[in-house]
Design a protein around this motif. Structure first.
Motif, PDB file in Angstrom:
ATOM      1  N   ILE A 261      14.900 -11.946  -9.877  1.00  0.00           N
ATOM      2  CA  ILE A 261      14.615 -13.214  -8.949  1.00  0.00           C
ATOM      3  C   ILE A 261      15.076 -14.361  -9.707  1.00  0.00           C
ATOM      4  CG2 ILE A 261      12.697 -14.522  -8.007  1.00  0.00           C
ATOM      5  CD1 ILE A 261      11.211 -11.985  -7.235  1.00  0.00           C
ATOM      6  N   GLN A 262      14.695 -14.411 -11.182  1.00  0.00           N
ATOM      7  CA  GLN A 262      15.059 -15.428 -11.813  1.00  0.00           C
ATOM      8  C   GLN A 262      16.550 -15.789 -11.959  1.00  0.00           C
ATOM      9  OE1 GLN A 262      12.745 -14.858 -15.445  1.00  0.00           O
ATOM     10  NE2 GLN A 262      11.005 -15.730 -14.677  1.00  0.00           N
ATOM     11  N   ARG A 263      17.080 -14.628 -11.868  1.00  0.00           N
ATOM     12  CA  ARG A 263      18.548 -14.533 -12.060  1.00  0.00           C
ATOM     13  C   ARG A 263      19.327 -14.765 -10.687  1.00  0.00           C
ATOM     14  NH1 ARG A 263      19.710 -10.240 -16.851  1.00  0.00           N
ATOM     15  NH2 ARG A 263      18.467 -11.178 -18.355  1.00  0.00           N
ATOM     16  N   GLY A 264      18.488 -15.018  -9.436  1.00  0.00           N
ATOM     17  CA  GLY A 264      19.243 -15.195  -8.169  1.00  0.00           C
ATOM     18  C   GLY A 264      19.440 -13.846  -7.536  1.00  0.00           C
ATOM     19  N   ARG A 265      18.933 -12.832  -7.863  1.00  0.00           N
ATOM     20  CA  ARG A 265      19.347 -11.557  -7.090  1.00  0.00           C
ATOM     21  C   ARG A 265      17.970 -10.951  -6.358  1.00  0.00           C
ATOM     22  NH1 ARG A 265      21.242  -7.152 -11.560  1.00  0.00           N
ATOM     23  NH2 ARG A 265      21.067  -6.066  -9.487  1.00  0.00           N
ATOM     24  N   LEU A 266      17.703 -11.997  -5.749  1.00  0.00           N
ATOM     25  CA  LEU A 266      16.486 -11.947  -4.789  1.00  0.00           C
ATOM     26  C   LEU A 266      16.829 -10.645  -3.744  1.00  0.00           C
ATOM     27  CD1 LEU A 266      16.557 -15.107  -5.044  1.00  0.00           C
ATOM     28  CD2 LEU A 266      14.188 -14.773  -4.074  1.00  0.00           C
ATOM     29  N   GLU A 267      18.224 -10.629  -3.373  1.00  0.00           N
ATOM     30  CA  GLU A 267      18.533  -9.259  -2.470  1.00  0.00           C
ATOM     31  C   GLU A 267      18.003  -8.031  -2.860  1.00  0.00           C
ATOM     32  OE1 GLU A 267      22.026 -10.383  -4.622  1.00  0.00           O
ATOM     33  OE2 GLU A 267      20.546 -11.216  -3.979  1.00  0.00           O
ATOM     34  N   THR A 268      18.239  -7.866  -4.161  1.00  0.00           N
ATOM     35  CA  THR A 268      17.620  -6.650  -4.855  1.00  0.00           C
ATOM     36  C   THR A 268      16.170  -6.311  -4.656  1.00  0.00           C
ATOM     37  OG1 THR A 268      19.328  -6.829  -6.601  1.00  0.00           O
ATOM     38  CG2 THR A 268      17.457  -5.288  -6.969  1.00  0.00           C
ATOM     39  N   THR A 269      15.343  -7.267  -4.835  1.00  0.00           N
ATOM     40  CA  THR A 269      13.803  -7.265  -4.590  1.00  0.00           C
ATOM     41  C   THR A 269      13.731  -7.216  -3.205  1.00  0.00           C
ATOM     42  OG1 THR A 269      13.147  -8.273  -6.799  1.00  0.00           O
ATOM     43  CG2 THR A 269      11.398  -8.181  -4.970  1.00  0.00           C
ATOM     44  N   TRP A 270      14.373  -7.871  -2.316  1.00  0.00           N
ATOM     45  CA  TRP A 270      14.035  -7.609  -0.755  1.00  0.00           C
ATOM     46  C   TRP A 270      14.419  -6.479  -0.398  1.00  0.00           C
ATOM     47  CZ3 TRP A 270      10.560  -9.801   1.968  1.00  0.00           C
ATOM     48  CH2 TRP A 270      10.101 -11.163   1.516  1.00  0.00           C
ATOM     49  N   THR A 271      15.679  -5.793  -0.826  1.00  0.00           N
ATOM     50  CA  THR A 271      16.135  -4.621  -0.488  1.00  0.00           C
ATOM     51  C   THR A 271      15.004  -3.532  -0.649  1.00  0.00           C
ATOM     52  OG1 THR A 271      18.461  -5.038  -0.616  1.00  0.00           O
ATOM     53  CG2 THR A 271      17.833  -2.831  -0.598  1.00  0.00           C
ATOM     54  N   VAL A 272      14.401  -3.447  -1.765  1.00  0.00           N
ATOM     55  CA  VAL A 272      13.277  -2.662  -2.393  1.00  0.00           C
ATOM     56  C   VAL A 272      12.204  -2.925  -1.254  1.00  0.00           C
ATOM     57  CG1 VAL A 272      11.589  -2.164  -3.873  1.00  0.00           C
ATOM     58  CG2 VAL A 272      13.946  -2.263  -4.537  1.00  0.00           C
ATOM     59  N   LEU A 273      11.683  -4.026  -0.775  1.00  0.00           N
ATOM     60  CA  LEU A 273      10.550  -4.366  -0.239  1.00  0.00           C
ATOM     61  C   LEU A 273      10.693  -3.709   1.292  1.00  0.00           C
ATOM     62  CD1 LEU A 273       9.660  -7.901  -1.706  1.00  0.00           C
ATOM     63  CD2 LEU A 273       8.348  -5.692  -1.926  1.00  0.00           C
ATOM     64  N   ARG A 274      11.946  -3.930   1.679  1.00  0.00           N
ATOM     65  CA  ARG A 274      12.376  -3.647   3.106  1.00  0.00           C
ATOM     66  C   ARG A 274      12.210  -2.281   3.449  1.00  0.00           C
ATOM     67  NH1 ARG A 274      15.718  -9.184   3.400  1.00  0.00           N
ATOM     68  NH2 ARG A 274      14.262 -10.237   4.552  1.00  0.00           N
ATOM     69  N   LYS A 275      12.714  -1.503   2.470  1.00  0.00           N
ATOM     70  CA  LYS A 275      12.772  -0.032   2.327  1.00  0.00           C
ATOM     71  C   LYS A 275      11.351   0.555   2.454  1.00  0.00           C
ATOM     72  CE  LYS A 275      17.171   1.480   2.425  1.00  0.00           C
ATOM     73  NZ  LYS A 275      17.680   2.446   3.343  1.00  0.00           N
ATOM     74  N   PHE A 276      10.431   0.003   1.898  1.00  0.00           N
ATOM     75  CA  PHE A 276       9.161   0.373   1.989  1.00  0.00           C
ATOM     76  C   PHE A 276       8.256  -0.353   2.784  1.00  0.00           C
ATOM     77  CE2 PHE A 276      10.513   2.049  -2.000  1.00  0.00           C
ATOM     78  CZ  PHE A 276       9.685   3.125  -2.197  1.00  0.00           C
ATOM     79  N   GLY A 277       9.000  -0.936   4.022  1.00  0.00           N
ATOM     80  CA  GLY A 277       8.286  -1.405   5.263  1.00  0.00           C
ATOM     81  C   GLY A 277       7.909  -2.638   5.319  1.00  0.00           C
ATOM     82  N   TYR A 278       8.016  -3.763   4.179  1.00  0.00           N
ATOM     83  CA  TYR A 278       7.578  -4.817   4.122  1.00  0.00           C
ATOM     84  C   TYR A 278       8.233  -6.052   4.851  1.00  0.00           C
ATOM     85  CZ  TYR A 278       4.438  -3.412   0.741  1.00  0.00           C
ATOM     86  OH  TYR A 278       3.175  -2.792   0.215  1.00  0.00           O
ATOM     87  N   ALA A 279       7.815  -6.788   5.791  1.00  0.00           N
ATOM     88  CA  ALA A 279       8.400  -8.070   6.202  1.00  0.00           C
ATOM     89  C   ALA A 279       8.243  -8.958   5.570  1.00  0.00           C
ATOM     90  CB  ALA A 279       7.709  -8.338   7.694  1.00  0.00           C
ATOM     91  N   GLU A 280       8.896 -10.289   5.984  1.00  0.00           N
ATOM     92  CA  GLU A 280       9.042 -11.594   4.958  1.00  0.00           C
ATOM     93  C   GLU A 280       7.673 -12.106   4.847  1.00  0.00           C
ATOM     94  OE1 GLU A 280      11.524 -14.517   6.865  1.00  0.00           O
ATOM     95  OE2 GLU A 280      13.192 -13.291   7.024  1.00  0.00           O
ATOM     96  N   ASP A 281       6.512 -11.793   5.332  1.00  0.00           N
ATOM     97  CA  ASP A 281       5.142 -12.014   4.948  1.00  0.00           C
ATOM     98  C   ASP A 281       4.706 -11.476   4.155  1.00  0.00           C
ATOM     99  OD1 ASP A 281       4.563 -10.152   6.745  1.00  0.00           O
ATOM    100  OD2 ASP A 281       3.559 -11.226   8.064  1.00  0.00           O
ATOM    101  N   LEU A 282       5.235 -10.232   3.720  1.00  0.00           N
ATOM    102  CA  LEU A 282       4.868  -9.265   2.486  1.00  0.00           C
ATOM    103  C   LEU A 282       3.817  -8.392   3.204  1.00  0.00           C
ATOM    104  CD1 LEU A 282       5.317 -10.795  -0.724  1.00  0.00           C
ATOM    105  CD2 LEU A 282       6.738  -9.319   0.369  1.00  0.00           C
ATOM    106  N   ARG A 283       3.847  -8.185   4.562  1.00  0.00           N
ATOM    107  CA  ARG A 283       2.980  -7.274   5.313  1.00  0.00           C
ATOM    108  C   ARG A 283       3.662  -6.115   5.753  1.00  0.00           C
ATOM    109  NH1 ARG A 283      -1.283 -11.298   8.746  1.00  0.00           N
ATOM    110  NH2 ARG A 283      -2.115 -12.222   6.927  1.00  0.00           N
ATOM    111  N   LEU A 284       3.363  -4.986   5.884  1.00  0.00           N
ATOM    112  CA  LEU A 284       3.964  -3.746   6.316  1.00  0.00           C
ATOM    113  C   LEU A 284       4.245  -3.977   7.775  1.00  0.00           C
ATOM    114  CD1 LEU A 284       2.161  -0.922   4.530  1.00  0.00           C
ATOM    115  CD2 LEU A 284       4.370  -1.520   4.035  1.00  0.00           C
ATOM    116  N   THR A 285       5.371  -3.847   8.161  1.00  0.00           N
ATOM    117  CA  THR A 285       5.770  -4.125   9.603  1.00  0.00           C
ATOM    118  C   THR A 285       4.982  -3.240  10.753  1.00  0.00           C
ATOM    119  OG1 THR A 285       7.796  -2.941   9.645  1.00  0.00           O
ATOM    120  CG2 THR A 285       7.874  -4.938   8.933  1.00  0.00           C
ATOM    121  N   GLU A 286       5.032  -3.595  12.031  1.00  0.00           N
ATOM    122  CA  GLU A 286       4.423  -2.758  13.068  1.00  0.00           C
ATOM    123  C   GLU A 286       5.080  -1.494  13.176  1.00  0.00           C
ATOM    124  OE1 GLU A 286       1.170  -1.896  15.803  1.00  0.00           O
ATOM    125  OE2 GLU A 286       1.164  -3.363  14.110  1.00  0.00           O
ATOM    126  N   ALA A 287       6.520  -1.989  13.091  1.00  0.00           N
ATOM    127  CA  ALA A 287       7.565  -0.759  13.459  1.00  0.00           C
ATOM    128  C   ALA A 287       7.504   0.310  12.544  1.00  0.00           C
ATOM    129  CB  ALA A 287       8.931  -1.227  13.438  1.00  0.00           C
TER     130      ALA A 287
END
Length: 645
Positions: A261-287
């Protein structure tokens, strides 16, 4: 993740908003452009993030105010452009533009864009730029970053829109506190859960194999040995306790994402979070928790072999002392990646098999999940996700059974989990029967049932293991359940319990049968407390005669207190397997009321036709037989069998 991004450029007159857009489209500087360029649509295939991008220009004059405010409200991200050679345009960002967005109630990411760097004299270091920007970022959390560009050269123009896209698709705000330079608590909690799921052997580290599987799941590519060594070396150098026994600890895992994140590679962390079901509010999605899973009416849901294997693996992994049972602390660890124990309000583990200490055995664990899946498969789906089911979708861990009506019509039941309603008067011994089925000790103290109780256990039928779920409702909910046709279509068997020592107990269940339409359900009568003196029931016929008139077996006599259960649970399962053998009044009563009505009209039509044929026959047949013979006139024959008048 959204599939489109709307980028709005705002700023004072003359800062170069229109020129920046034109330079992006033309890939070269255009000296003279119109005051406000038309909206530009960039198709997904030409953007790094593969999303449709809309770029919107705006004017800052009084005549543009209404259009500007409308576009501000529609924007997904706002680029505030200032001119390097106009300090006033920069000063107005914190004094006018950012407060203006808040005044309009708009809370979207903001990118600061410094244009015309070709006009700056001398070099400007990153530290000097940071000194200017950080105070604004500290005051206005919506500011994601600052990009300097030149529409004339052109230089860094495409980066402006790249960072704008990233601000929408991979926002910083939910993940990172820019003031304190740390991950936010919700982000830490999500990453810790992901770490626990990926730590498949639960030893507190991600070894090479687990890291490779994590990399494959999130990025569809394994880690090369050199990459793995580089990660370990970097974490070991900068994060205390980040590496242990050659593996990445939770602290090291969190440190890596902080660096991304500090190096501007937020897409890496977001890819991980989304693969494990997280939405932008960092809650697991209904889907993610509730993928589509259609269950036709009259069908039930069971665990598939993959589902049973997953829950078996979970049990064995968390049974740290390998004693064949999960204790309270081990169960807490099992559910640490979920909202908690899903059966906490159900007096679990009283609902299933446990050992003498109250720890849940493997048989009890699988039985409990079998019951949960039968009664509420959506909970099982969600917990498969919470616990980290490794397949493509947790729906493959479930299977839909054949409809009950079809099973009964074919005379062959294909299901492995059966539901049995247990009904009877208060004090008749229903709860004691349920406790005995779950292997719990007899409790002589009477406690009225205030809410429904469910228990489950496995039953071995000729070498095949079936799961039987017993449901008791209590007097408050029993009538509500039995008057619902939807609910009375669900059980495979209904068991009527009466206290054989209580003269009034049997009348209660007789009245239940008269009051509600339940004869389509395979039925068994059970007489409890056989250790006490048998009482004559205050009923028009005694229970054994009552059952014979219904073509049912006589009540099974049991004594929970003495442990004499007469194999009653096997009997229930055999009835569930062969439902037509226990339909009150015969197998044809298994038909629904509508089907019985159709059969009635069909038979009426057939019998009506037969009667007409008989009348014709008797009118035309003449025989010499005497009065009272088969050949006698129709009226004489009727008088002969009609008795005295």
């Amino acid at each position: 993740m959204r599939r489109d991004v709307r980028i709005l450029l705002v700023g004072d007159e003359g800062v170069g908003k229109s020129t920046i857009i034109t330079s992006l489209i033309k890939e070269s500087f255009v000296a003279h452009v119109q005051h406000v360029v038309p909206e530009v649509t960039i198709p997904p295939e030409v953007t790094p993030e593969n999303v449709t991008t809309y770029i919107v220009d705006s004017g800052a004059g009084p005549q543009d105010r209404a259009h500007l405010e409308s576009e501000i409200r529609k924007a997904h991200v706002i680029c505030v452009v200032y001119s390097i050679d106009n300090p006033n345009s920069f000063d107005r960002i914190p004094t006018y533009w950012l407060p203006h967005f808040r005044q309009l109630g708009v809370n979207v990411p903001v990118i600061l864009v410094g244009n015309k760097i070709d006009l700056r004299g001398g070099e400007v270091t990153n530290e000097a730029l940071e000194d200017e920007i950080v105070p604004i970022m500290n005051e206005f959390k919506e500011v994601e970053t600052c990009v300097e560009c030149s529409a004339k050269l052109p230089l860094n123009v495409s980066e402006v829109f790249y960072f704008a896209q990233k601000a929408v698709l991979h926002p910083t705000a939910p993940l990172y506190d820019s003031r304190d330079h740390v991950l936010k608590p919700a982000c830490v909690a999500a990453l810790r859960r992901i770490f626990k799921i990926c730590d498949t052997n639960k030893d507190g580290i991600l070894d090479a194999a687990e890291l490779n599987e994590f990399q494959r799941k999130c990025f569809d590519a394994p880690l090369q040995l050199q990459e793995l060594e580089g990660i370990r070396a970097m974490v070991q150098e900068h994060a205390d306790g980040g590496v242990r026994d050659g593996g990445l600890t939770e602290a090291g895992f969190l440190y890596l994402h902080t660096i991304f994140i500090q190096r501007g590679r937020l897409e890496t962390t977001w890819t991980v979070l989304r693969k494990f079901g997280y939405a932008e509010d960092l809650r697991l999605t209904e889907a993610f928790l509730m993928p589509r899973f259609d269950v036709p009416s009259d069908c039930s849901v069971e665990l598939s072999p993959l589902g049973y294997q997953f829950f078996t693996d979970i049990f064995e992994t968390f049974d740290k002392d390998q004693d064949g049972a999960l204790k309270i602390d081990e169960l807490d660890e099992v559910f640490s990646t979920s909202p908690g124990n899903p059966w906490a309000t159900q007096k679990f583990p009283d609902t299933t098999l446990s050992d003498d200490t109250g720890a849940v055995t493997l048989q009890g664990w699988l039985a409990q999940w079998s019951m949960t899946t039968l009664l509420d498969h959506k909970t099982t789906l969600a917990y498969l996700a919470y616990l980290g089911y490794p397949g493509e979708s947790q729906t493959e861990a479930l299977q839909v059974t054949r409809a009950r009506k079809l099973d009964r019509r074919k005379g062959k039941v294909t299901r492995n989990v059966f539901l049995c309603y247990v009904c009877g008067a208060a004090g008749s011994g229903k709860t004691a029967l349920l406790r005995a089925f779950a292997g719990k000790p007899y409790n002589p103290a009477y406690e009225p049932t205030s809410k429904p109780i469910n228990v489950v256990n496995a039953v071995d039928l000729d070498g095949s293991e079936k799961y039987l779920v017993l449901q008791e409702f209590g007097s408050r909910y029993e009538a509500e359940t039995l008057r619902s046709s939807k609910k009375t279509d669900q059980p495979d068997v209904i068991v009527y319990v009466h206290d054989s020592s209580d003269t009034n107990s049997f009348s209660y269940i007789s009245n239940l049968r008269q009051q509600y339409s339940l004869d389509h359900i395979p039925t068994l009568f059970v007489a409890t407390k056989s250790d006490l003196d048998l009482a004559l029931q205050r009923h028009e016929v005694q229970p054994d005669v009552y059952c014979r008139r219904l073509s049912l077996q006589v009540p099974v006599s049991v004594s929970v207190k003495d442990g004499q259960l007469a194999d009653v649970f096997h009997t229930i399962c055999r009835i569930a397997m062969n439902p037509n053998s226990a339909i009150p009044g015969g197998a044809d009563r298994a038909l629904t009321p509508a089907a019985r009505l159709r059969m009635y009209f069909t038979l009426t039509a057939i019998l009506g036709g037969c009667t007409a044929a008989l009348v014709v026959l008797f009118r035309n047949v003449r025989t010499p037989l005497g009065l009272g013979g088969w050949g006698a006139p129709w009226s004489s024959w009727l008088l002969g069998v009609g008795g005295r008048r």
